[in-house]
Design an enzyme around this catalytic site. Structure first.
Site, mmCIF file in Angstrom:
data_model
loop_
_atom_site.group_PDB
_atom_site.id
_atom_site.type_symbol
_atom_site.label_atom_id
_atom_site.label_comp_id
_atom_site.label_asym_id
_atom_site.label_seq_id
_atom_site.Cartn_x
_atom_site.Cartn_y
_atom_site.Cartn_z
ATOM 1 N N LYS A 94 -8.727 -2.322 0.989
ATOM 2 C CA LYS A 94 -8.594 -1.438 2.138
ATOM 3 C C LYS A 94 -9.371 -0.135 1.915
ATOM 4 O O LYS A 94 -9.749 0.530 2.869
ATOM 5 C CB LYS A 94 -7.119 -1.155 2.431
ATOM 6 C CG LYS A 94 -6.390 -2.376 3.003
ATOM 7 C CD LYS A 94 -6.995 -2.891 4.306
ATOM 8 C CE LYS A 94 -6.028 -3.767 5.063
ATOM 9 N NZ LYS A 94 -6.592 -4.755 5.970
ATOM 10 N N ARG A 110 0.827 -1.211 0.000
ATOM 11 C CA ARG A 110 0.000 0.000 0.000
ATOM 12 C C ARG A 110 0.860 1.260 0.000
ATOM 13 O O ARG A 110 2.013 1.228 0.409
ATOM 14 C CB ARG A 110 -0.905 0.032 1.234
ATOM 15 C CG ARG A 110 -2.214 -0.717 1.064
ATOM 16 C CD ARG A 110 -3.082 -0.586 2.286
ATOM 17 N NE ARG A 110 -2.418 -1.088 3.463
ATOM 18 C CZ ARG A 110 -1.823 -0.349 4.378
ATOM 19 N NH1 ARG A 110 -1.816 0.974 4.273
ATOM 20 N NH2 ARG A 110 -1.233 -0.906 5.426
ATOM 21 N N ARG A 153 1.233 -12.468 -1.649
ATOM 22 C CA ARG A 153 -0.142 -12.649 -1.158
ATOM 23 C C ARG A 153 -0.908 -13.685 -1.950
ATOM 24 O O ARG A 153 -0.618 -13.928 -3.129
ATOM 25 C CB ARG A 153 -0.912 -11.334 -1.309
ATOM 26 C CG ARG A 153 -0.404 -10.198 -0.483
ATOM 27 C CD ARG A 153 -0.963 -10.266 0.906
ATOM 28 N NE ARG A 153 -0.527 -9.147 1.718
ATOM 29 C CZ ARG A 153 -1.113 -8.797 2.853
ATOM 30 N NH1 ARG A 153 -2.155 -9.463 3.306
ATOM 31 N NH2 ARG A 153 -0.653 -7.796 3.555
ATOM 32 N N HIS A 189 -10.526 -3.685 12.539
ATOM 33 C CA HIS A 189 -9.516 -4.382 11.737
ATOM 34 C C HIS A 189 -9.209 -5.681 12.474
ATOM 35 O O HIS A 189 -8.331 -5.740 13.329
ATOM 36 C CB HIS A 189 -8.268 -3.500 11.639
ATOM 37 C CG HIS A 189 -7.277 -3.980 10.629
ATOM 38 N ND1 HIS A 189 -5.931 -3.746 10.723
ATOM 39 C CD2 HIS A 189 -7.445 -4.684 9.480
ATOM 40 C CE1 HIS A 189 -5.308 -4.264 9.683
ATOM 41 N NE2 HIS A 189 -6.203 -4.852 8.921
ATOM 42 N N SER A 201 -1.434 -5.383 9.924
ATOM 43 C CA SER A 201 -0.963 -6.361 8.932
ATOM 44 C C SER A 201 0.227 -7.172 9.450
ATOM 45 O O SER A 201 1.148 -6.622 10.052
ATOM 46 C CB SER A 201 -0.543 -5.598 7.681
ATOM 47 O OG SER A 201 -0.062 -6.501 6.740
ATOM 48 N N LYS A 205 -3.626 -12.250 12.107
ATOM 49 C CA LYS A 205 -5.095 -12.362 12.045
ATOM 50 C C LYS A 205 -5.511 -13.533 11.141
ATOM 51 O O LYS A 205 -6.332 -14.359 11.515
ATOM 52 C CB LYS A 205 -5.728 -11.072 11.492
ATOM 53 C CG LYS A 205 -5.557 -9.858 12.363
ATOM 54 C CD LYS A 205 -6.302 -8.649 11.806
ATOM 55 C CE LYS A 205 -5.889 -8.219 10.420
ATOM 56 N NZ LYS A 205 -4.488 -7.790 10.273
ATOM 57 N N THR A 206 -4.935 -13.561 9.943
ATOM 58 C CA THR A 206 -5.325 -14.601 8.975
ATOM 59 C C THR A 206 -4.856 -15.976 9.460
ATOM 60 O O THR A 206 -5.629 -16.944 9.485
ATOM 61 C CB THR A 206 -4.701 -14.301 7.595
ATOM 62 O OG1 THR A 206 -5.031 -12.965 7.241
ATOM 63 C CG2 THR A 206 -5.204 -15.256 6.534
ATOM 64 N N ASP A 227 -10.015 -10.435 8.188
ATOM 65 C CA ASP A 227 -9.395 -9.100 8.213
ATOM 66 C C ASP A 227 -10.294 -7.922 8.610
ATOM 67 O O ASP A 227 -9.827 -6.992 9.239
ATOM 68 C CB ASP A 227 -8.806 -8.808 6.830
ATOM 69 C CG ASP A 227 -7.810 -7.676 6.847
ATOM 70 O OD1 ASP A 227 -6.998 -7.613 7.779
ATOM 71 O OD2 ASP A 227 -7.841 -6.839 5.932
HETATM 72 N N1 LIG Z 1 3.719 -16.668 16.271
HETATM 73 C C1 LIG Z 1 3.130 -16.342 15.141
HETATM 74 N N2 LIG Z 1 1.809 -16.064 15.114
HETATM 75 C C2 LIG Z 1 1.218 -15.708 13.964
HETATM 76 N N3 LIG Z 1 1.847 -15.610 12.771
HETATM 77 C C3 LIG Z 1 3.166 -15.886 12.742
HETATM 78 C C4 LIG Z 1 3.865 -16.260 13.910
HETATM 79 N N4 LIG Z 1 5.147 -16.469 13.578
HETATM 80 C C5 LIG Z 1 5.256 -16.238 12.269
HETATM 81 N N5 LIG Z 1 4.070 -15.897 11.737
HETATM 82 C C6 LIG Z 1 3.846 -15.544 10.315
HETATM 83 O O1 LIG Z 1 3.460 -14.172 10.294
HETATM 84 C C7 LIG Z 1 2.542 -13.950 9.231
HETATM 85 C C8 LIG Z 1 1.237 -13.431 9.782
HETATM 86 O O2 LIG Z 1 0.500 -12.962 8.687
HETATM 87 P P1 LIG Z 1 -1.063 -12.902 8.620
HETATM 88 O O3 LIG Z 1 -1.665 -14.000 9.417
HETATM 89 O O4 LIG Z 1 -1.435 -12.802 7.177
HETATM 90 O O5 LIG Z 1 -1.307 -11.524 9.327
HETATM 91 P P2 LIG Z 1 -2.532 -10.550 9.156
HETATM 92 O O6 LIG Z 1 -3.702 -11.350 8.686
HETATM 93 O O7 LIG Z 1 -2.717 -9.994 10.530
HETATM 94 O O8 LIG Z 1 -2.083 -9.532 8.166
HETATM 95 C C9 LIG Z 1 2.331 -15.275 8.532
HETATM 96 O O9 LIG Z 1 3.202 -15.323 7.440
HETATM 97 C C10 LIG Z 1 2.727 -16.283 9.617
HETATM 98 O O10 LIG Z 1 3.199 -17.495 9.085
HETATM 99 C C1 LIG Z 2 -3.687 -5.964 3.136
HETATM 100 C C2 LIG Z 2 -3.285 -5.379 4.229
HETATM 101 O O1 LIG Z 2 -3.444 -5.812 5.486
HETATM 102 P P1 LIG Z 2 -3.524 -7.284 6.062
HETATM 103 O O2 LIG Z 2 -2.139 -7.814 6.003
HETATM 104 O O3 LIG Z 2 -4.013 -7.089 7.446
HETATM 105 O O4 LIG Z 2 -4.431 -8.070 5.178
HETATM 106 C C3 LIG Z 2 -2.654 -4.076 4.161
HETATM 107 O O5 LIG Z 2 -2.356 -3.539 5.230
HETATM 108 O O6 LIG Z 2 -2.468 -3.595 3.050
#
Ligand SMILES: Nc1ncnc2c1ncn2[C@@H]1O[C@H](COP(=O)(O)OP(=O)(O)O)[C@@H](O)[C@H]1O
Ligand SMILES: C=C(OP(=O)(O)O)C(=O)O
Length: 622
Positions: A289, A146, A412, A309, A328, A332-333, A347
């Site tokens: 977003k 972004r 992604r 969020h 981010s 969360k995911t 998200d």
């Molecule tokens: N302890 C942990 N808890 C959660 N994610 C972790 C951890 N250690 C490493 N990771 C990595 O961090 C990233 C978290 O990304 P994601 O779940 O997509 O975050 P968000 O959805 O909040 O943007 C993933 O690539 C995951 O494999």
């Molecule tokens: C896509 C985004 O967030 P997230 O990693 O939480 O999906 C972002 O911040 O651009």
């Protein structure tokens, strides 16, 4: 004269509305908010949604008098698009699009085109390839994250008193918006294909909005097909006028000499017109977003509901709902995709008076180091229909290499939510949350892997929003950068943080929600010396929150920060639970504690005057 506004939003003021002028006495709000059971049900929720368009008005005049037509599609009988037809818009639709400036003699509009056709177009025209498991591998060009510095909100009379103006919500005047909007349409007119995707944002029909995406790349259309809620054929036939339109001309730059432009990239939202224009960036995440920013405005202001969020899931046996807040890259995911729980979404959610609903129809997972062992649900979601964005692949086998960050660390995958086996569809629950998990990715390695928060600490940490920016998600971020991202959502919030914080505190008190702070970031040292908390331990902690085991644990106080941390938890090494024992270099640890506590103090000074003393004292004491 300018109020021939087609999508004028009229609604009864929501409870949040009474705080429409800021600065407001936030301290009163939060003081009230942390008392139990003060939340009254929303007046706005009892009124019918206010986003119903006026079907007779389509011509909009702006203050300067420039006529402007919304590209509505009113015809009911073309849910599909076919290459064979010169255009699948007929009758009035054609008229609306041409009045809106689209050159219907030249361009071919493909509306809600089938996935297979978008694949074909992306491969033929954009250099996309099909991955070994059937996903479409695509690239966003120069921008792979972004561009928050290039985001603008139009300063206009209907929303100006609501917006939290500043470095996140930078003002743009209406005329500049018109210039950029016209530039976007002019660019789209030079394309052979223009894609339209019509879908919904928000799974609860009471609070959903209709979104139209108009773009030049099949990849962007497929992305929004995955990320918005896909309408049925019948819903599409009766779609009517959209509540919000995105014009994505990301391949074409903004003119840097246009007033207020800081670069050739511009991502701008106009709440009066309910439109967004994108120039100079093809990173698809801007669109999702953008919709989120709109919901961060509409939900509190028009509907009296709380947008967050966060990801969300629901227990299969107990039906208990958990919200995971986090910027981010905080997890969360990853953490919401849980074989023992149904996924509501990864998200963007709204905590409404009646429960929780997802805003989106899909997920946008990070692919860095993705593996079948560590994240099986996400790994298996990479298949036909998904988009792999900026992922390096083996040119012979077409197998993605998730460890290769040659293009970006922000690789992604966007997939429809039903690709996750345990998705809760429709993505809405009529049940209030039991647990809130605030995810922070602490690059200093100071915060414990888990702590239980009091309601005051929850308000404090929500407002402070301490975490790190993940490399790649924002343009120019190359390593984890500690940041205070208020509401764990700073780049997307539109109102003053106090308005979200107040609603959160009210809801938490009313529904007696437990709150946990989980550090998914560094442990036993800071970024560079320590390591990221192993995912298996974080998962174990989250399981213990859900089983109720953690709530019953014995706690000790983690000094300076005043956090309650469990002394022991089966399956997690004891020394990991308390960072003081995890760090081999105790002196270095104390230094980092003091440094981080000082940073909290400085960051929270912004809210200090306005919060109740109890909330103020809930932060680190130095
Ligand atoms: N302890 C942990 N808890 C959660 N994610 C972790 C951890 N250690 C490493 N990771 C990595 O961090 C990233 C978290 O990304 P994601 O779940 O997509 O975050 P968000 O959805 O909040 O943007 C993933 O690539 C995951 O494999
Ligand atoms: C896509 C985004 O967030 P997230 O990693 O939480 O999906 C972002 O911040 O651009």
């Amino acid at each position: 004269m300018w109020l021939l506004q087609a999508r004028a939003i009229k609604s009864a003021p929501s409870p949040a509305f009474r705080f429409s002028t800021f600065p407001h006495p936030l301290h009163r709000l939060l003081r009230r908010a942390i008392r139990p059971s003060r939340c009254s049900s929303s007046a706005a929720s009892k009124t019918s949604p206010s986003l119903q368009p006026n079907p007779t008005a389509t011509m909009v005049y702006t203050q300067g008098g420039t006529p402007y037509v919304t590209p509505h599609i009113l015809h009911k009988h073309y849910a599909q698009a076919y290459d064979a037809e010169p255009s699948n818009l007929i009758g009035r639709d054609l008229e609306y699009f041409s009045q809106a400036g689209f050159d219907m003699e030249r361009i071919q509009i493909k509306r809600n085109a089938p996935v297979a056709q978008l694949y074909e177009d992306a491969i033929r025209n954009e250099g996309a390839v099909i991955s070994a498991s059937g996903a479409l591998i695509n690239f966003s060009g120069k921008k792979t994250g972004r561009s928050p510095k290039d985001k603008r909100i139009v300063y206009e009379e209907t929303s100006k008193d609501e917006i939290w103006w500043g470095s996140v919500n930078i003002k743009m005047d209406e005329h500049t918006f018109e210039i950029n909007r016209e530039r976007a349409i002019d660019f789209l007119n030079t394309r052979d294909n223009v894609y339209v995707f019509d879908g919904y944002a928000g799974w609860d029909p009471k609070y959903r909005i209709k979104v139209r995406v108009i773009c030049a790349r099949a990849y962007h259309a497929l992305f929004m097909h995955n990320m918005l809620i896909r309408p049925s054929d019948e819903e599409l036939a009766n779609f009517g006028e959209p509540d919000f339109i995105i014009y994505n001309a990301g391949q074409f730059p903004a003119n840097r000499f246009t007033k207020g432009m800081s670069s050739a990239t511009s991502v701008e939202i106009n709440f009066k017109r309910m439109e967004m224009v994108i120039l100079g960036t093809e990173y698809a995440g801007e669109m999702k977003k953008g919709v989120f920013s709109v919901m961060h405005y509409l939900q509190p202001v028009k509907f009296g509901q709380l947008s967050l969020h966060s990801s969300a899931n629901v227990g299969m046996e107990k039906g208990d709902v958990t919200l995971f807040f986090g910027l981010s890259g905080t997890g969360k995911t990853t953490l919401s995709a849980d074989p023992r729980r149904q996924l509501i979404g990864d998200d963007e959610h709204v905590w409404s008076d009646t429960g929780v609903f997802n805003i989106e129809g899909g997920c946008y997972a990070k692919c860095i180091n993705l593996s079948a062992e560590k994240e099986p649900e996400i790994y298996n979601a990479v298949r036909f229909g998904s988009i792999l964005e900026n992922v390096v692949y083996n040119p012979i086998t077409r197998v993605p290499d998730y460890d290769d960050i040659g293009i970006t660390e922000n690789t992604r995958c966007a997939y429809p939510i039903e690709y996750i086996p345990n998705a809760k569809i429709p993505c809405v629950v009529d049940r209030q949350p039991s647990n809130i998990i605030m995810l922070t990715c602490d690059a200093f390695g100071v915060l414990p892997p888990v702590s239980k928060l009091t309601p005051e600490q929850a308000s404090y940490h929500f407002l402070a929003g301490y975490t790190s920016k993940t490399p790649g998600t924002e343009d120019g971020v190359l390593e984890p950068i500690p940041t205070f991202s208020t509401c764990y959502s700073a780049p997307f919030i539109v109102l003053h943080p106090g308005r979200y914080a107040e609603m959160l505190a009210e809801r938490m008190a009313k529904h007696n929600v437990d709150c946990w702070l989980i550090n998914t970031g560094w442990t036993a040292g800071k970024y560079g010396t320590g390591k990221r908390c192993p995912l298996k331990y974080t998962r174990r902690i989250v399981d213990a929150v859900h089983s109720g085991e953690l709530a019953k644990a014995e706690f000790e106080t983690f000094g300076t920060f005043g956090l309650q941390i469990p002394i022991a938890l089966e399956g997690v090494p004891r020394e990991l639970l308390n960072p003081r024992s995890a760090w081999p270099d105790k002196e270095a640890f104390e230094r980092e504690v003091r440094k981080l506590a000082g940073m909290f103090k400085k960051a929270f000074a912004l809210y200090e005057e306005d919060v109740d003393e109890k909330v103020r004292l809930a932060g680190p004491q130095v």
